[in-house]
Design an enzyme around this catalytic site. Structure first.
Site, PDB file in Angstrom:
ATOM      1  NE  ARG A 149      -3.577  -2.358   2.913  1.00 33.87           N
ATOM      2  CZ  ARG A 149      -3.248  -3.298   3.667  1.00 33.87           C
ATOM      3  NH1 ARG A 149      -2.242  -3.605   4.225  1.00 33.87           N
ATOM      4  NH2 ARG A 149      -4.337  -4.473   3.610  1.00 33.87           N
ATOM      5  CE  LYS A 173      -6.395  -0.505   4.713  1.00 39.38           C
ATOM      6  NZ  LYS A 173      -7.579  -0.926   4.209  1.00 39.38           N
ATOM      7  CG  HIS A 245      -4.597   0.187  -3.795  1.00 40.29           C
ATOM      8  ND1 HIS A 245      -3.884   0.426  -2.625  1.00 40.29           N
ATOM      9  CD2 HIS A 245      -5.495  -0.638  -3.865  1.00 40.29           C
ATOM     10  CE1 HIS A 245      -4.528  -0.522  -1.879  1.00 40.29           C
ATOM     11  NE2 HIS A 245      -5.258  -1.072  -2.412  1.00 40.29           N
ATOM     12  NE  ARG A 248      -2.846  -3.670  -1.329  1.00 40.15           N
ATOM     13  CZ  ARG A 248      -2.264  -4.527  -0.357  1.00 40.15           C
ATOM     14  NH1 ARG A 248      -1.117  -4.818  -0.162  1.00 40.15           N
ATOM     15  NH2 ARG A 248      -3.146  -5.190   0.723  1.00 40.15           N
ATOM     16  CG  HIS A 271      -6.146  -8.882   1.433  1.00 40.73           C
ATOM     17  ND1 HIS A 271      -6.154  -9.272   0.334  1.00 40.73           N
ATOM     18  CD2 HIS A 271      -5.934  -7.481   1.350  1.00 40.73           C
ATOM     19  CE1 HIS A 271      -6.044  -8.224  -0.618  1.00 40.73           C
ATOM     20  NE2 HIS A 271      -5.891  -6.891   0.178  1.00 40.73           N
ATOM     21  CE1 TYR A 280      -5.898  -7.451  -6.780  1.00 41.50           C
ATOM     22  CE2 TYR A 280      -6.355  -8.508  -4.417  1.00 41.50           C
ATOM     23  CZ  TYR A 280      -6.146  -7.492  -5.326  1.00 41.50           C
ATOM     24  OH  TYR A 280      -6.059  -6.130  -4.663  1.00 41.50           O
TER      25      TYR A 280
END
Length: 299
Positions: A149, A173, A245, A248, A271, A280
């Site tokens: 990110r 995150k 992004h 990514r 994730h 994806y």
């Protein structure tokens, strides 16, 4: 509106107990502000204890009438759920009015991706003879090669590099750490930038450990990375609308296309849910659909 003290407490809760980033906290507070704006449009100042699910459903209808996208409405509902959950935990309210509040159904939008030719075009468009050239090449290689990110990239530190084992430590995150493999090309460019270019920078105090610096010796901002990507897209004549992004997304898609295990990709992307990673797999499904259409006798 007599809410400021509770909003202040909620902000502290998000920062101290949930360890959210400043950007995430700002987003949550912005969601609450939208609810305040709604009540102000009605010339009402309800107590938090008086708000019920009917009020909140009317608020969502108001957002919808304003033309707000379903995805944005879902984001606002998520913020309100966090706020009222906090109020319930703090015994400010006896019932959580958001408990039965449902977010609008979202269609799963497939992310834009770049093929390897387009990625090479972007990287090759960087003029390595310029002072920032080698830095920018390293940025692009790390973004695509590690699937980071943009904030993870700007926060990347020299002390987080482990070139001997070809891994980097990434703070994702919620301040969650993960180890991500890094390829030889990205490592080589990082080595050149750090040891041959960055060493000549007058580094600002407190920014010594950050890898990517601006010309003033301070950590690069998120907007700098966005501007770099947009500039390269213009230079190469790329018609797609891209951002950091996008690299990514491309990293994940290319791994899945190559047969990588979904859980391994989930781990590398950071994730929390594999459902997020599964988006994806659309490339594989499209390919299979083409095969059926082209070769199956009943298609």
């Amino acid at each position: 509106m007599l809410w400021p003290s509770y909003i202040k407490g909620f902000k502290s809760y998000l920062k101290l107990e949930r360890s959210l980033s400043a950007n995430s906290i700002a987003a949550y507070l912005n969601d609450i502000d939208k609810l305040i704006q709604y009540f102000q449009s009605l010339n009402e100042e309800p107590k938090l204890t008086d708000i019920n699910i009917t009020d909140l459903k009317s608020f969502i209808s108001w957002l919808n009438e304003l033309g707000m996208l379903a995805s944005t409405q879902a984001r606002v509902i998520s913020g309100l759920k966090a706020f009222f959950s906090y109020l319930f935990l703090e015994d400010v309210i006896s019932n959580d009015p958001t408990a039965l509040l449902e977010a609008p159904k979202l269609s799963r939008k497939l992310p834009d991706t770049l093929n390897i030719y387009e990625i090479n075009e972007l990287i090759n468009a960087i003029d390595a003879s310029k002072p920032e050239g080698m830095r920018n090449k390293a940025i692009m290689e790390v973004l695509y090669g590690c699937g980071l990110r943009v904030t993870e990239l700007t926060e990347l530190r020299i002390s987080s590099l482990f070139p001997q084992i070809e891994f980097i430590k990434v703070i994702g995150k919620g301040n969650k750490e993960r180890l991500v493999p890094i390829g030889g090309v990205a490592l080589k460019l990082l080595d050149i930038y750090i040891n041959e270019v960055r060493v000549h920078t007058n580094i600002k105090k407190g920014h010594e450990d950050f890898i990517f610096l601006n010309r003033f010796g301070a950590k690069l901002s998120r907007i700098s990375i966005f501007n770099l990507i947009k500039s390269l897209a213009l230079t190469t004549g790329l018609k797609k609308t891209i951002s950091p992004h996008t690299l990514r997304h491309s990293f994940a898609t290319h791994l899945i296309e190559g047969g990588a295990d979904l859980r391994a990709v989930q781990e590398m992307l950071g994730h929390s849910s594999i459902t997020t990673t599964e988006i994806y797999t659309h490339i594989d499904r499209d390919y299979l659909r083409e095969v059926i259409t082209q070769f199956h006798p009943r298609s």
